[in-house]
Motif scaffolding. Sequence first.
Motif, PDB file in Angstrom:
ATOM      1  N   LEU A   8      68.402   4.617  66.846  1.00 53.81           N
ATOM      2  CA  LEU A   8      67.289   5.321  67.475  1.00 53.81           C
ATOM      3  C   LEU A   8      66.935   6.881  66.289  1.00 53.81           C
ATOM      4  O   LEU A   8      65.718   6.643  66.360  1.00 53.81           O
ATOM      5  CB  LEU A   8      68.123   5.454  68.856  1.00 53.81           C
ATOM      6  N   CYS A   9      67.747   7.415  66.574  1.00 51.67           N
ATOM      7  CA  CYS A   9      67.564   7.991  65.757  1.00 51.67           C
ATOM      8  C   CYS A   9      67.637   7.973  63.917  1.00 51.67           C
ATOM      9  O   CYS A   9      65.872   9.109  64.009  1.00 51.67           O
ATOM     10  CB  CYS A   9      69.571   8.873  65.542  1.00 51.67           C
ATOM     11  N   GLY A  10      67.832   7.205  63.636  1.00 53.32           N
ATOM     12  CA  GLY A  10      66.974   6.229  62.457  1.00 53.32           C
ATOM     13  C   GLY A  10      65.148   6.616  62.968  1.00 53.32           C
ATOM     14  O   GLY A  10      65.036   6.465  62.085  1.00 53.32           O
ATOM     15  N   ALA A  11      65.170   5.693  63.839  1.00 51.79           N
ATOM     16  CA  ALA A  11      64.143   5.669  63.804  1.00 51.79           C
ATOM     17  C   ALA A  11      63.387   6.740  64.152  1.00 51.79           C
ATOM     18  O   ALA A  11      61.616   6.140  63.595  1.00 51.79           O
ATOM     19  CB  ALA A  11      63.728   4.722  64.971  1.00 51.79           C
ATOM     20  N   PHE A  12      63.443   7.719  64.550  1.00 50.68           N
ATOM     21  CA  PHE A  12      63.214   8.513  65.249  1.00 50.68           C
ATOM     22  C   PHE A  12      62.882   9.865  63.434  1.00 50.68           C
ATOM     23  O   PHE A  12      61.632  10.121  63.392  1.00 50.68           O
ATOM     24  CB  PHE A  12      63.536   9.328  66.273  1.00 50.68           C
ATOM     25  N   ALA A  13      63.966  10.140  62.733  1.00 46.97           N
ATOM     26  CA  ALA A  13      63.556   9.897  61.828  1.00 46.97           C
ATOM     27  C   ALA A  13      62.681   9.119  60.963  1.00 46.97           C
ATOM     28  O   ALA A  13      62.092  10.590  59.937  1.00 46.97           O
ATOM     29  CB  ALA A  13      65.070  10.492  60.826  1.00 46.97           C
ATOM     30  N   GLN A  14      61.778   8.027  60.754  1.00 52.11           N
ATOM     31  CA  GLN A  14      60.893   7.512  59.943  1.00 52.11           C
ATOM     32  C   GLN A  14      60.340   8.000  60.055  1.00 52.11           C
ATOM     33  O   GLN A  14      58.773   8.611  59.798  1.00 52.11           O
ATOM     34  CB  GLN A  14      61.154   6.285  60.105  1.00 52.11           C
ATOM     35  N   ASN A  15      60.242   8.618  61.922  1.00 49.18           N
ATOM     36  CA  ASN A  15      59.168   8.536  61.856  1.00 49.18           C
ATOM     37  C   ASN A  15      58.286  10.192  62.347  1.00 49.18           C
ATOM     38  O   ASN A  15      57.361  10.702  63.262  1.00 49.18           O
ATOM     39  CB  ASN A  15      58.217   7.954  63.422  1.00 49.18           C
TER      40      ASN A  15
END
Length: 346
Positions: free
Chosen positions: A73-80
């Motif tokens: 999840l945190c990886g997706a948040f960093a991308q966005n």
Amino acid sequence: MTPPAAPPSPSAEVRLDELGELIAGLPGLLGFPPVDSLVVVTFTTTPDRCWLGPTVRVDLPEPGGRPDLVEQLCGAFAQNQVVAATPVIVGGGGADPPRLPHRGLMRLLTHELSAMGIRLVHSAWVPTIEHGATWWCYEDGECTGQVHDPRSSALAAVAALDGTVTYGSRAEMVDLLSPDQEDRVAHRAQLLSALTGAPLREGELHQEMLATIDAFTAQDNQPELDDERIVRLTVALGHGRVRDTCLTLSITDRASAAERLWTVLTRAVPAPERAEPAFLLALCAYLRGSAVLAGMSLEVALDADPSHPLASLLRDALDRGTPPAEVRRMVAASVEQAQSRRRPEG
């Protein structure tokens, strides 16, 4: 994991005065009411305001799976480029407030959000997303409220304006892609086999594809396609020039009409050929913000043809939480490269 759903159109300003309104809007954001899920609504910023960002839904994990899930999840948040978030757990067991279920998961997630510098706007549990259901806050045992009417929430209205359909359940969305009757699909497979090696001109197939998409422009007047036309359109998708055009349509104002055609063909066409319309459906859905439908369509595409290169690339992009705007740029660059390769020198 349900890939991040894109936010409502930036042209639509949404004011959310309380958590009950935000929770009521989750079915509109996701396309269906989540059950036994962790949903994280995120926020991003521009120089002049805060925008609703991607919304992510995941099944509630077993305790041993929490760390990997939170990392993903945190990886997706960093991308966005997420700057703030509101995680909401829906269901997953009963509660005796302020003792709420899945507190360990919420504690781990909020700790990681804080470590990333992402502000926690709220964290809540709700048994179900229904009008009048009571939500409870994980941070403050006295903080509670009721869910507003999901049918009239501001987020549902914006999602509908953007063309997002809200289904009664995730199962209803799955049914959208179910194949047509087996004998109909088998008959089309025979017709496809008979056309193998037939002298069909790419230019004519290209024009028929464009004409069919134009016929799907009116949402309330979807044309009926006979088996022969379905087969010709399927053959057309096997030609490079036609594929390039169909990819380009996903980033134009004809994307909605094209998406309706890809839905019909995904149901109508046998494997492995149905991988192509299923991939195109996934692409259109993701670019307009329906990540749930995009993920389901990619499952169909890769089941029909596990080696489909573009479907695999899009699957990787969704898993990483790649923003739709970046996927849009990738599509434009890919089409330009393909056209350059076929452009005659001189």
